[in-house]
Design a protein around this motif. Structure first.
Motif, short mmCIF file in Angstrom:
data_model
loop_
_atom_site.label_atom_id
_atom_site.label_comp_id
_atom_site.label_asym_id
_atom_site.label_seq_id
_atom_site.Cartn_x
_atom_site.Cartn_y
_atom_site.Cartn_z
N GLY A 102 0.84 -1.19 0.00
CA GLY A 102 0.00 0.00 0.00
C GLY A 102 0.88 1.24 0.00
O GLY A 102 2.08 1.17 0.31
N SER A 103 0.29 2.39 -0.37
CA SER A 103 1.12 3.60 -0.33
C SER A 103 1.37 4.03 1.10
O SER A 103 2.29 4.80 1.38
CB SER A 103 0.51 4.73 -1.16
OG SER A 103 -0.81 4.96 -0.80
N GLN A 104 0.60 3.50 2.03
CA GLN A 104 0.84 3.81 3.45
C GLN A 104 2.25 3.34 3.86
O GLN A 104 2.95 4.03 4.59
CB GLN A 104 -0.24 3.16 4.32
CG GLN A 104 -0.20 3.55 5.78
CD GLN A 104 -0.43 5.04 6.04
OE1 GLN A 104 -1.37 5.63 5.57
NE2 GLN A 104 0.48 5.65 6.79
N TYR A 128 -4.27 14.45 5.13
CA TYR A 128 -4.62 13.04 5.35
C TYR A 128 -4.05 12.57 6.69
O TYR A 128 -2.83 12.65 6.91
CB TYR A 128 -4.04 12.23 4.18
CG TYR A 128 -4.02 10.74 4.34
CD1 TYR A 128 -5.18 10.03 4.68
CD2 TYR A 128 -2.85 10.02 4.15
CE1 TYR A 128 -5.15 8.66 4.81
CE2 TYR A 128 -2.82 8.65 4.27
CZ TYR A 128 -3.97 7.98 4.61
OH TYR A 128 -3.94 6.62 4.74
N TYR A 176 4.77 17.52 2.38
CA TYR A 176 3.81 16.48 1.98
C TYR A 176 2.58 17.14 1.36
O TYR A 176 1.96 18.01 1.98
CB TYR A 176 3.41 15.66 3.22
CG TYR A 176 2.28 14.71 2.96
CD1 TYR A 176 2.47 13.55 2.22
CD2 TYR A 176 0.99 14.96 3.45
CE1 TYR A 176 1.43 12.67 1.97
CE2 TYR A 176 -0.06 14.09 3.21
CZ TYR A 176 0.17 12.95 2.46
OH TYR A 176 -0.86 12.08 2.21
N MET A 178 -0.99 16.58 -1.50
CA MET A 178 -1.85 15.73 -2.35
C MET A 178 -2.35 16.61 -3.50
O MET A 178 -3.30 17.36 -3.33
CB MET A 178 -3.05 15.23 -1.55
CG MET A 178 -2.72 14.12 -0.59
SD MET A 178 -4.07 13.91 0.59
CE MET A 178 -3.68 15.17 1.78
N ASN A 183 -7.50 14.61 -0.18
CA ASN A 183 -8.22 14.03 0.95
C ASN A 183 -7.88 14.84 2.19
O ASN A 183 -6.73 14.79 2.63
CB ASN A 183 -7.76 12.57 1.13
CG ASN A 183 -8.38 11.91 2.34
OD1 ASN A 183 -9.24 12.48 3.01
ND2 ASN A 183 -7.93 10.70 2.65
N ALA A 213 -2.83 9.38 -4.58
CA ALA A 213 -3.64 8.16 -4.44
C ALA A 213 -4.88 8.14 -5.35
O ALA A 213 -5.34 7.09 -5.75
CB ALA A 213 -4.06 7.99 -2.98
N THR A 240 -1.11 4.19 -5.78
CA THR A 240 -1.60 2.94 -5.20
C THR A 240 -2.61 2.24 -6.11
O THR A 240 -3.29 2.90 -6.90
CB THR A 240 -2.27 3.26 -3.83
OG1 THR A 240 -2.82 2.07 -3.28
CG2 THR A 240 -3.38 4.28 -3.95
N SER A 242 -4.98 0.69 -4.58
CA SER A 242 -6.12 0.56 -3.65
C SER A 242 -7.42 1.11 -4.22
O SER A 242 -8.48 0.56 -3.97
CB SER A 242 -5.82 1.28 -2.34
OG SER A 242 -4.88 0.55 -1.60
N LYS A 243 -7.34 2.23 -4.94
CA LYS A 243 -8.58 2.86 -5.39
C LYS A 243 -8.99 2.38 -6.78
O LYS A 243 -10.10 2.64 -7.22
CB LYS A 243 -8.45 4.40 -5.41
CG LYS A 243 -7.60 4.99 -4.31
CD LYS A 243 -8.23 4.87 -2.94
CE LYS A 243 -7.24 5.29 -1.87
NZ LYS A 243 -7.75 5.15 -0.51
N ARG A 250 -3.34 -4.64 -1.20
CA ARG A 250 -2.23 -3.97 -0.49
C ARG A 250 -1.02 -3.75 -1.38
O ARG A 250 0.07 -4.27 -1.10
CB ARG A 250 -1.82 -4.72 0.80
CG ARG A 250 -2.86 -4.92 1.85
CD ARG A 250 -3.67 -3.69 2.22
NE ARG A 250 -2.94 -2.56 2.77
CZ ARG A 250 -3.11 -1.30 2.32
NH1 ARG A 250 -3.95 -1.02 1.36
NH2 ARG A 250 -2.44 -0.32 2.87
C1 LIG Z 1 -4.25 10.47 0.48
C2 LIG Z 1 -4.04 9.02 0.80
N1 LIG Z 1 -2.81 8.51 0.76
C3 LIG Z 1 -2.58 7.23 1.03
C4 LIG Z 1 -3.59 6.37 1.37
C5 LIG Z 1 -3.25 4.94 1.70
O1 LIG Z 1 -3.59 4.08 0.68
P1 LIG Z 1 -3.07 2.61 0.57
O2 LIG Z 1 -4.27 1.73 0.64
O3 LIG Z 1 -2.37 2.51 -0.73
O4 LIG Z 1 -2.12 2.35 1.72
C6 LIG Z 1 -4.91 6.85 1.43
C7 LIG Z 1 -6.01 5.95 1.82
O5 LIG Z 1 -7.12 6.31 2.04
C8 LIG Z 1 -5.13 8.21 1.14
O6 LIG Z 1 -6.35 8.75 1.19
#
Ligand SMILES: Cc1ncc(COP(=O)(O)O)c(C=O)c1O
Length: 403
Positions: A102-104, A128, A176, A178, A183, A213, A240, A242-243, A250
């Motif tokens: 995940g990008s987290q 975020y 940092y 976005m 978000n 993201a 990511t 994820s979306k 992940r």
């Molecule tokens: C701005 C932002 N960055 C990163 C993430 C994390 O995403 P990932 O599922 O890739 O860890 C999210 C998840 O909601 C997000 O909103």
């Protein structure tokens, strides 16, 4: 059990002080319409192709697909990410792409690679909370800068940098941001501001951490060049699957210069991001008509966004303001001065809807008159009902205050 009494144990100072938000919070209350829930809609997951892809990953790569990933996973995925990034004017070799859990995880490893305790990290307010928690865990000192309908107000960042330099105060190690479908702000950074921020990164020698993201979720089909394209040696770009596929996979990624990516890579001790997930995604990308898939998920989100905007106009009239997001998952509400949305979070939940109050997105307790609503996870019907319940809660809060 021992008869000795348990002594208090002091856990690490860096343990995040912030309770999990959003998805984690809403999942506990299934009967509540979760407008707090910033998750993708489950109908957007390419369910059947994923079943085929998972089976093929095992048949094609056998037990290797279940091994530790010393070499870093299949090149198909790295190639795909590198090629796709060109749409955002990022032209890189696949070796500059680092797959992460995940990008987290990318956020975490980048924070470790750039920040020592006491270093300064600058960011947007609102921002975020997952990133805030990561930077706090890295024991960074945080400063926030406001956004408007064109994203981060870069002029304010420039003023602060000039002042810090003039007064001999610490400069940031990273900023940092976005840039697309923020978000929680829902807005995107203008082209001029992207270029300006990139110039500042060179002039004041900090890294831009560009968290992208939501970039594929553009409802107009338009996208601006990434900040990375203006400052490739001083930007680390994150995105990511994820979306656009599913968060349960992940898989996210970081893109940076060869030197920087090699440094971030050192935090993978032995194993890499799940090789099995990468093999599944590799199989999926070869069988899924990706542009069609993207068009269908963006249609669902655009319809949901329209339902939310309609519902807000019907229930609130001019009493709240917001800019209509052109992509992503979020509408960021502004209530009149003096309103504190945290004061009706609980009442709204009791009525059957959850949302996240504005203060949760600021590092310094600001943002009380704001709220984040997410239109991604719920059905159109739930969105309409949820917004109507939110309005009931707000007007009853106003009545109680007047009395
Ligand atoms: C701005 C932002 N960055 C990163 C993430 C994390 O995403 P990932 O599922 O890739 O860890 C999210 C998840 O909601 C997000 O909103």
């Amino acid at each position: 059990m021992s008869t000795l009494s348990l002594k208090p144990y002091s856990f690490a100072r860096r343990l995040p002080a912030i309770a999990p938000m959003g998805a984690a919070q809403a999942a506990k209350k299934r009967q509540v319409i979760p407008l707090s829930f910033g998750s993708p809609h489950s109908d957007t997951f390419p369910y059947k192709p994923l079943i085929g892809a998972a089976t093929d990953a095992i048949w094609t790569h056998g037990r290797d697909s279940l091994q530790y990933g010393g070499a870093g996973g299949p090149v198909i995925v790295l190639d795909w990410v590198a090629r796709r990034s060109a749409l955002r004017s990022i032209h890189v070799d696949p070796s500059q792409v680092l797959m992460t859990y995940g990008s987290q995880q990318a956020l975490d490893y980048v924070a470790r690679a750039l920040l020592d305790p006491g270093d300064h990290a600058w960011l947007e307010g609102p921002t975020y909370f997952g990133a805030v928690s990561t930077f706090r865990t890295a024991e960074a000192i945080l400063t926030s800068f406001p956004i408007d309908e064109d994203g981060l107000i870069v002029e304010e960042v420039e003023r602060a940098l000039e002042e810090a330099e003039r007064l001999g105060k610490p400069l940031p190690k990273l900023f940092y941001t976005m840039p697309n479908f923020h978000n929680p702000g829902g807005i995107s950074l203008s082209l001029e501001r992207r270029q300006r921020l990139a110039e500042l990164a060179y002039r004041y020698n900090f890294f831009i951490l560009e968290d992208d993201a939501y970039t594929e979720l553009s409802y107009t089909g338009q996208s601006l060049p990434a900040i990375y394209s203006f400052a490739p040696e001083r930007t680390i770009y994150l995105s990511t699957f994820s979306k656009i596929i599913a968060p349960g996979i992940r898989l996210g990624w970081a893109i940076a210069s060869q030197d920087t990516i090699a440094r971030v890579n050192t935090f993978f001790q032995g194993s890499k991001a799940s090789v099995f997930s990468q093999e599944i995604v590799a199989q999926l990308l070869t069988r899924l008509p990706f542009d069609e898939h993207l068009a269908s998920l963006n249609k669902l989100y655009r319809d949901n966004r329209d339902a939310m905007v309609d519902a807000l106009k019907i229930s609130f009239g001019d009493d709240v303001t917001f800019s209509i997001p052109e992509g992503g998952f979020f509408v960021w509400l502004s209530f009149p001065e003096g309103i504190d949305t945290s004061e009706f979070v609980k009442d709204a939940e009791e009525r059957g809807v959850s949302f996240i109050d504005g203060k949760q997105f600021f590092i310094n307790g600001g943002g009380a008159r704001h709220a984040r609503l997410s239109f991604s996870y719920c059905s159109e019907e739930q969105i309409r009902e949820g917004v109507a319940l939110l309005a009931q809660s707000y007007y009853s809060y106003l009545d109680n205050r007047r009395r």
